[in-house]
Design an enzyme around this catalytic site. Structure first.
Site, PDB file in Angstrom:
ATOM      1  N   ASP A  92       0.853  -1.184   0.000  1.00 40.44           N
ATOM      2  CA  ASP A  92       0.000   0.000   0.000  1.00 40.44           C
ATOM      3  C   ASP A  92       0.899   1.247   0.000  1.00 40.44           C
ATOM      4  OD1 ASP A  92      -3.207   0.547   1.015  1.00 40.44           O
ATOM      5  OD2 ASP A  92      -1.787   2.224   1.094  1.00 40.44           O
TER       6      ASP A  92
ATOM      7  N   ASN B   5     -12.816  -3.074   2.705  1.00 41.44           N
ATOM      8  CA  ASN B   5     -13.769  -1.977   2.803  1.00 41.44           C
ATOM      9  C   ASN B   5     -14.746  -2.088   1.630  1.00 41.44           C
ATOM     10  OD1 ASN B   5     -12.325  -0.948   5.017  1.00 41.44           O
ATOM     11  ND2 ASN B   5     -10.920   0.145   3.676  1.00 41.44           N
TER      12      ASN B   5
ATOM     13  N   HIS C 205     -10.246  -5.358  -3.104  1.00 36.87           N
ATOM     14  CA  HIS C 205      -8.902  -5.581  -2.569  1.00 36.87           C
ATOM     15  C   HIS C 205      -8.985  -5.927  -1.094  1.00 36.87           C
ATOM     16  CE1 HIS C 205      -9.841  -1.275  -2.428  1.00 36.87           C
ATOM     17  NE2 HIS C 205      -9.173  -1.238  -1.289  1.00 36.87           N
ATOM     18  N   LEU C 206      -8.072  -6.804  -0.721  1.00 37.00           N
ATOM     19  CA  LEU C 206      -7.964  -7.249   0.661  1.00 37.00           C
ATOM     20  C   LEU C 206      -6.719  -6.591   1.260  1.00 37.00           C
ATOM     21  CD1 LEU C 206      -8.927  -9.304   2.855  1.00 37.00           C
ATOM     22  CD2 LEU C 206      -7.530 -11.026   1.708  1.00 37.00           C
ATOM     23  N   HIS C 207      -6.927  -5.843   2.352  1.00 40.75           N
ATOM     24  CA  HIS C 207      -5.785  -5.256   3.056  1.00 40.75           C
ATOM     25  C   HIS C 207      -5.209  -6.307   3.998  1.00 40.75           C
ATOM     26  CE1 HIS C 207      -6.767  -0.881   2.275  1.00 40.75           C
ATOM     27  NE2 HIS C 207      -7.968  -1.402   2.086  1.00 40.75           N
TER      28      HIS C 207
HETATM   29  P1  AMP Z   1      -9.678   1.370   0.292  1.00 43.96           P
HETATM   30  O1  AMP Z   1      -9.862   2.593   1.143  1.00 43.96           O
HETATM   31  O2  AMP Z   1     -10.077   0.103   0.973  1.00 43.96           O
HETATM   32  O3  AMP Z   1     -10.318   1.533  -1.091  1.00 43.96           O
HETATM   33  O4  AMP Z   1      -8.135   1.234   0.075  1.00 43.96           O
HETATM   34  C1  AMP Z   1      -7.443   1.743  -1.011  1.00 43.96           C
HETATM   35  C2  AMP Z   1      -5.987   1.685  -0.660  1.00 43.96           C
HETATM   36  O5  AMP Z   1      -5.235   1.830  -1.854  1.00 43.96           O
HETATM   37  C3  AMP Z   1      -5.533   2.794   0.288  1.00 43.96           C
HETATM   38  O6  AMP Z   1      -5.020   2.214   1.486  1.00 43.96           O
HETATM   39  C4  AMP Z   1      -4.480   3.548  -0.502  1.00 43.96           C
HETATM   40  O7  AMP Z   1      -3.401   3.975   0.288  1.00 43.96           O
HETATM   41  C5  AMP Z   1      -4.054   2.525  -1.527  1.00 43.96           C
HETATM   42  N1  AMP Z   1      -3.528   3.048  -2.771  1.00 43.96           N
HETATM   43  C6  AMP Z   1      -4.028   4.053  -3.514  1.00 43.96           C
HETATM   44  N2  AMP Z   1      -3.292   4.234  -4.620  1.00 43.96           N
HETATM   45  C7  AMP Z   1      -2.293   3.319  -4.570  1.00 43.96           C
HETATM   46  C8  AMP Z   1      -1.194   3.016  -5.417  1.00 43.96           C
HETATM   47  N3  AMP Z   1      -0.954   3.676  -6.549  1.00 43.96           N
HETATM   48  N4  AMP Z   1      -0.359   2.009  -5.046  1.00 43.96           N
HETATM   49  C9  AMP Z   1      -0.564   1.344  -3.900  1.00 43.96           C
HETATM   50  N5  AMP Z   1      -1.594   1.579  -3.063  1.00 43.96           N
HETATM   51  C10 AMP Z   1      -2.432   2.556  -3.393  1.00 43.96           C
END
Ligand code: AMP
Length: 106
Positions: free
Chosen positions: A29, A84, A97-99
Site C-alpha cells: 500500500d 472496505n 482488494h484485501l488489506h
Molecule cells: P480502500 O480505502 O479500501 O479503497 O483502500 C485503497 C488503498 O489503496 C488505500 O489504502 C491507498 O493507500 C491505496 N492506494 C491508492 N493508490 C495506490 C497506489 N498507486 N499504489 C498502492 N496503493 C495505493
C-alpha cells in the site's frame, strides 16, 4: 478499463509488487497504516464485495489463500485482513482488494 488497480495489473502504473501469479497481484500500500501493509487483488476487475457473483466464489477463496501465502512468505505470526465495501464503508478504490496489515515488516 479506467481503474487504478487495473492499471497496476497492466503495469501502466508502478507498484511495489511482492507476489504475482495468473489470477492475483499483491503489492505494498502506498500509504501504509501498519509496518507491513499489503493489498491483495484479483486481476479480474470486480468493483467491490457487493459486486461479487456466484461465479467468483472460487476466486474469493483463492484471495484468502493468497493472503495466507504472503503472510507465510513474511513469516507472520498474526495479521489483520480488511475489506472496505462502498464509500460509506471506507472504500476509495473501486477494484476489490484485501488489506493485509501486520506489525512486523520483513
Ligand atoms: P480502500 O480505502 O479500501 O479503497 O483502500 C485503497 C488503498 O489503496 C488505500 O489504502 C491507498 O493507500 C491505496 N492506494 C491508492 N493508490 C495506490 C497506489 N498507486 N499504489 C498502492 N496503493 C495505493
Amino acid at each position: 478499463m479506467d481503474c487504478l488497480f487495473c492499471k497496476i495489473v497492466r503495469k501502466e502504473i508502478p507498484a511495489d509488487i511482492v507476489l504475482e501469479d495468473e489470477r492475483f497481484l499483491v503489492f505494498h500500500d502506498i500509504q501504509p497504516k501498519a509496518p507491513l501493509h499489503l493489498l491483495i487483488i484479483p486481476k479480474k476487475h470486480i468493483h467491490s464485495v457487493d459486486h461479487v457473483e456466484i461465479e467468483d466464489k472460487e476466486l474469493m477463496g483463492e484471495l484468502i489463500l493468497t493472503s495466507q501465502k504472503v503472510a507465510r512468505m513474511h513469516n507472520l505470526k498474526g495479521y489483520k485482513l480488511q475489506i472496505n465495501v462502498g464509500r460509506e464503508g471506507g472504500q476509495v478504490v473501486d477494484h476489490i482488494h484485501l488489506h493485509l496489515l501486520a506489525d512486523i515488516a520483513k
